[in-house]
Design a protein around this motif. Structure first.
Motif, PDB file in Angstrom:
ATOM      1  N   LEU A 273     -12.192 -14.269  18.885  1.00 29.98           N
ATOM      2  CA  LEU A 273     -12.816 -15.323  19.100  1.00 29.98           C
ATOM      3  C   LEU A 273     -14.080 -14.734  19.647  1.00 29.98           C
ATOM      4  CD1 LEU A 273     -10.027 -17.900  21.285  1.00 29.98           C
ATOM      5  CD2 LEU A 273     -11.444 -18.303  19.739  1.00 29.98           C
ATOM      6  N   VAL A 274     -14.179 -13.924  20.459  1.00 32.41           N
ATOM      7  CA  VAL A 274     -15.708 -13.355  20.464  1.00 32.41           C
ATOM      8  C   VAL A 274     -15.851 -12.361  19.342  1.00 32.41           C
ATOM      9  CG1 VAL A 274     -16.865 -11.427  21.869  1.00 32.41           C
ATOM     10  CG2 VAL A 274     -14.843 -12.552  22.895  1.00 32.41           C
ATOM     11  N   LEU A 275     -16.074 -12.361  18.588  1.00 36.92           N
ATOM     12  CA  LEU A 275     -16.214 -12.016  17.443  1.00 36.92           C
ATOM     13  C   LEU A 275     -16.962 -13.113  16.190  1.00 36.92           C
ATOM     14  CD1 LEU A 275     -14.205  -9.064  16.229  1.00 36.92           C
ATOM     15  CD2 LEU A 275     -16.591  -8.657  16.423  1.00 36.92           C
ATOM     16  N   GLU A 276     -15.813 -14.061  16.170  1.00 38.72           N
ATOM     17  CA  GLU A 276     -16.373 -15.162  15.286  1.00 38.72           C
ATOM     18  C   GLU A 276     -17.110 -16.301  16.085  1.00 38.72           C
ATOM     19  OE1 GLU A 276     -12.581 -16.936  13.947  1.00 38.72           O
ATOM     20  OE2 GLU A 276     -11.843 -14.927  13.856  1.00 38.72           O
ATOM     21  N   ALA A 277     -17.216 -16.068  16.909  1.00 35.95           N
ATOM     22  CA  ALA A 277     -18.822 -16.892  17.762  1.00 35.95           C
ATOM     23  C   ALA A 277     -19.630 -15.839  17.927  1.00 35.95           C
ATOM     24  CB  ALA A 277     -18.598 -16.947  19.114  1.00 35.95           C
ATOM     25  N   LYS A 278     -19.490 -14.284  17.882  1.00 36.98           N
ATOM     26  CA  LYS A 278     -20.525 -13.667  17.299  1.00 36.98           C
ATOM     27  C   LYS A 278     -21.142 -14.125  15.307  1.00 36.98           C
ATOM     28  CE  LYS A 278     -20.183  -9.874  20.362  1.00 36.98           C
ATOM     29  NZ  LYS A 278     -21.059 -10.124  21.577  1.00 36.98           N
ATOM     30  N   LEU A 279     -20.170 -14.328  14.475  1.00 38.24           N
ATOM     31  CA  LEU A 279     -20.817 -14.471  13.354  1.00 38.24           C
ATOM     32  C   LEU A 279     -20.833 -16.053  13.419  1.00 38.24           C
ATOM     33  CD1 LEU A 279     -20.325 -13.404  10.426  1.00 38.24           C
ATOM     34  CD2 LEU A 279     -18.166 -14.393  11.337  1.00 38.24           C
ATOM     35  N   ALA A 280     -20.537 -16.593  13.964  1.00 36.43           N
ATOM     36  CA  ALA A 280     -21.038 -17.951  13.956  1.00 36.43           C
ATOM     37  C   ALA A 280     -23.158 -17.975  14.489  1.00 36.43           C
ATOM     38  CB  ALA A 280     -20.714 -18.724  15.276  1.00 36.43           C
ATOM     39  N   VAL A 281     -22.877 -16.932  15.915  1.00 38.99           N
ATOM     40  CA  VAL A 281     -24.242 -16.998  15.741  1.00 38.99           C
ATOM     41  C   VAL A 281     -25.400 -16.105  14.441  1.00 38.99           C
ATOM     42  CG1 VAL A 281     -25.395 -15.882  17.320  1.00 38.99           C
ATOM     43  CG2 VAL A 281     -23.959 -16.878  18.456  1.00 38.99           C
ATOM     44  N   ALA A 354     -21.302  -6.480   9.024  1.00 28.36           N
ATOM     45  CA  ALA A 354     -22.873  -6.390  10.069  1.00 28.36           C
ATOM     46  C   ALA A 354     -22.253  -6.335  11.879  1.00 28.36           C
ATOM     47  CB  ALA A 354     -23.255  -7.146   9.378  1.00 28.36           C
ATOM     48  N   VAL A 355     -21.548  -8.113  11.981  1.00 27.25           N
ATOM     49  CA  VAL A 355     -20.979  -8.322  12.730  1.00 27.25           C
ATOM     50  C   VAL A 355     -19.431  -7.527  14.105  1.00 27.25           C
ATOM     51  CG1 VAL A 355     -20.170 -10.312  14.321  1.00 27.25           C
ATOM     52  CG2 VAL A 355     -21.353 -10.851  12.462  1.00 27.25           C
ATOM     53  N   TYR A 356     -19.038  -7.264  13.069  1.00 22.91           N
ATOM     54  CA  TYR A 356     -17.882  -6.459  13.229  1.00 22.91           C
ATOM     55  C   TYR A 356     -18.642  -4.566  14.643  1.00 22.91           C
ATOM     56  CZ  TYR A 356     -13.757  -2.909  13.730  1.00 22.91           C
ATOM     57  OH  TYR A 356     -12.835  -2.070  13.936  1.00 22.91           O
ATOM     58  N   ASP A 357     -19.140  -4.139  13.213  1.00 20.37           N
ATOM     59  CA  ASP A 357     -20.294  -2.502  13.195  1.00 20.37           C
ATOM     60  C   ASP A 357     -21.007  -2.968  14.829  1.00 20.37           C
ATOM     61  OD1 ASP A 357     -18.931  -1.500  11.381  1.00 20.37           O
ATOM     62  OD2 ASP A 357     -20.707  -1.030   9.571  1.00 20.37           O
ATOM     63  N   ARG A 358     -22.072  -3.863  14.990  1.00 18.12           N
ATOM     64  CA  ARG A 358     -22.505  -4.821  15.887  1.00 18.12           C
ATOM     65  C   ARG A 358     -22.037  -3.888  17.354  1.00 18.12           C
ATOM     66  NH1 ARG A 358     -24.963  -9.365  14.649  1.00 18.12           N
ATOM     67  NH2 ARG A 358     -25.434  -8.386  13.139  1.00 18.12           N
ATOM     68  N   SER A 359     -20.461  -4.793  17.544  1.00 19.96           N
ATOM     69  CA  SER A 359     -19.982  -5.432  18.155  1.00 19.96           C
ATOM     70  C   SER A 359     -19.601  -3.862  18.706  1.00 19.96           C
ATOM     71  CB  SER A 359     -18.648  -6.305  18.599  1.00 19.96           C
ATOM     72  OG  SER A 359     -18.091  -5.414  17.559  1.00 19.96           O
ATOM     73  N   LEU A 360     -19.405  -2.905  18.321  1.00 18.71           N
ATOM     74  CA  LEU A 360     -18.724  -1.069  18.425  1.00 18.71           C
ATOM     75  C   LEU A 360     -19.469  -0.588  19.165  1.00 18.71           C
ATOM     76  CD1 LEU A 360     -16.498  -0.431  15.474  1.00 18.71           C
ATOM     77  CD2 LEU A 360     -15.841  -0.484  16.861  1.00 18.71           C
ATOM     78  N   GLU A 361     -21.102  -1.142  18.908  1.00 19.06           N
ATOM     79  CA  GLU A 361     -21.701  -0.834  19.608  1.00 19.06           C
ATOM     80  C   GLU A 361     -22.272  -1.198  20.610  1.00 19.06           C
ATOM     81  OE1 GLU A 361     -25.957  -1.321  17.149  1.00 19.06           O
ATOM     82  OE2 GLU A 361     -24.342  -0.041  15.089  1.00 19.06           O
ATOM     83  N   GLU A 362     -22.243  -2.046  21.039  1.00 18.73           N
ATOM     84  CA  GLU A 362     -21.650  -2.967  21.835  1.00 18.73           C
ATOM     85  C   GLU A 362     -20.653  -2.581  23.137  1.00 18.73           C
ATOM     86  OE1 GLU A 362     -21.401  -7.151  21.514  1.00 18.73           O
ATOM     87  OE2 GLU A 362     -24.121  -7.161  20.104  1.00 18.73           O
ATOM     88  N   ALA A 363     -19.687  -2.214  22.439  1.00 16.34           N
ATOM     89  CA  ALA A 363     -18.358  -1.750  23.074  1.00 16.34           C
ATOM     90  C   ALA A 363     -18.895  -0.562  24.366  1.00 16.34           C
ATOM     91  CB  ALA A 363     -17.386  -1.824  23.058  1.00 16.34           C
TER      92      ALA A 363
END
Ligand code: NAD
Ligand SMILES: O=C(O)C(=O)C[C@@H](O)[C@H](O)[C@H](O)COP(=O)(O)O
Ligand code: ZN
Length: 363
Positions: A273-281, A354-363
């Motif tokens: 849900l967090v990742l797909e919300a980021k994809l929606a953004v 791109a969203v997935y990779d960015r979320s790994l940088e934020e983790a």
């Protein structure tokens, strides 16, 4: 106590959500006009089978004269498999289960999906009753999706096969371990995101971090179940709108499977849900502040929100087998606001990466 009706083309059914309903399982079957000559097979797992409410349910079946057997499978998603289903069919045959007989799925979503699949396929289909015992199963017991996993992906073999009834014993939730409670909250929150902003806001204000008293639990659970019922009644076999119930699942299912079920379904869906919300953004469908609210409410319930470090190609292979996709690009259910989800069928793997990779940088 709440009684809800689910309209289905192959037979409408009731959801009875009530404390101690399993202690009167036999009487509940009688109320459904299930003849006392019916053989009943209760399919459960080895954790649930040992709990007092399960024993009460069997005592009630015996007291009302139903001939019955209990089949237990090991607890956990690994049991939601063709291999486990194959061990159950011969036991149905040897007990003399005929087309007029009944399966009771007593347990969480794994048992509901597995036992429902066995009911849908044994002798080309016999009746079954959902007796959900987890919070998460407020979702899985409604809507008739039954099935098993393949090593290649979740729920890849199954059917739309509605139950005869859903008998939801709310007292059973008292024995849920804390982690299973939290796991179930992911789907409650998801239902708020899909269709009930007030439900979502209530959970923002007052996180439900443990099983509360019935007067607090019932309205929340009823609101979540109503969102699910509304969607499945409008599109029972997922021709289009029902796909909204899959928000968080396109990535969540892949993450769940990559964890080899170390993550519970709800835990994986929380990350999805967090990742797909980021994809929606990223697509300009959702504002950043709302995506942050989604992440905060999940975290506030103790759910995981950080993407586990993993090999993208392995994750993408699981996303690729999702049943929603057409032939070319990927299909996602994405939130546009709290209370609204849309379907987009033109998502490229690179966009998701791109969203997935960015979320790994934020983790
Ligand atoms: N069909 C659908 O529409 C649908 C919807 C959502 C999820 N699902 C599926 O549901 C599954 C997850 O369901 P789940 O989270 O309920 O998992 P689960 O059935 O494995 O139950 C979780 C754990 O809780 C234990 N348990 C169950 N009831 C208990 C109780 N009252 N007290 C103590 N322990 C109890 C079980 O033994 C198990 O160890 C996944 O396979 C998912 O794909 C299906
Ligand atoms: O009922 C539905 O439709 C859902 O999507 C509910 C989901 O929470 C659930 O996990 C379901 O099993 C997912 O189904 P699938 O079709 O994506 O395998
Ligand atoms: Zn789910």
């Amino acid at each position: 106590m709440s009684i809800l009706e689910v309209k289905s083309k192959s037979g409408s059914y009731r959801v009875v959500a009530e404390g101690n309903v399993l202690a009167t399982l036999g009487e509940q079957l009688q109320r459904l006009h299930i003849s006392e000559r019916t053989n009943v097979t209760v399919i459960t797992d080895d954790t649930v089978g040992a709990l007092p409410f399960a024993k009460d349910a069997l005592r009630s079946l015996a007291a009302t004269g139903y001939r019955h057997q209990v089949l237990e499978v090991p607890a956990g998603d690994h049991s939601k498999s063709l291999a486990t289903a194959s061990t159950l069919y011969p036991k149905l045959l040897s007990f003399g289960m005929r087309r007029s007989d009944l399966i009771v799925a007593l347990g969480g979503g794994v048992i509901g999906d597995l036992a429902g699949f066995v009911a849908a396929t044994y002798l080309r289909g016999i009746s079954f009753v959902q007796a959900p015992t987890t919070l998460l199963a407020h979702d899985s017991s409604i809507g008739g999706k039954v099935g098993v996993n393949l090593p290649e992906g979740k729920n890849l073999v199954g059917a739309f096969y509605p139950p005869r009834a859903v008998l939801y014993d709310l007292s059973a939730l008292a024995t849920l371990p804390a982690r299973q409670w939290t796991n179930g909250m992911a789907e409650v929150i998801k239902h708020g995101i899909i269709g009930d902003a007030r439900l979502f806001e209530g959970l923002e204000e007052r996180p439900l971090v443990a099983c509360p008293d019935a007067d607090v639990l019932e309205p929340i659970l009823t609101a979540a179940m109503k969102v699910k019922i509304d969607v499945v009644e409008s599109d029972e076999k997922e021709a289009n709108r029902r796909q909204v119930l899959n928000v968080g699942h396109t990535l969540g299912h892949a993450i769940e499977q990559r964890s080899h079920y170390g993550l519970g379904h709800g835990e994986a869906i929380s990350i999805g849900l967090v990742l797909e919300a980021k994809l929606a953004v990223a697509r300009g469908l959702l504002d950043e502040a709302t995506a942050t609210r989604i992440e905060r409410v999940l975290a506030g319930h103790g759910l995981p929100t950080k993407t586990p470090r993993d090999d993208w190609d392995e994750v993408a292979a699981f996303i690729d087998v999702d049943k929603k996709h057409g032939r070319a690009l990927w299909t996602f259910a994405l939130p546009t606001a709290i209370g609204d989800v849309v379907i987009v069928d033109d998502v490229s793997p690179d966009e998701v990466k791109a969203v997935y990779d960015r979320s790994l940088e934020e983790a």
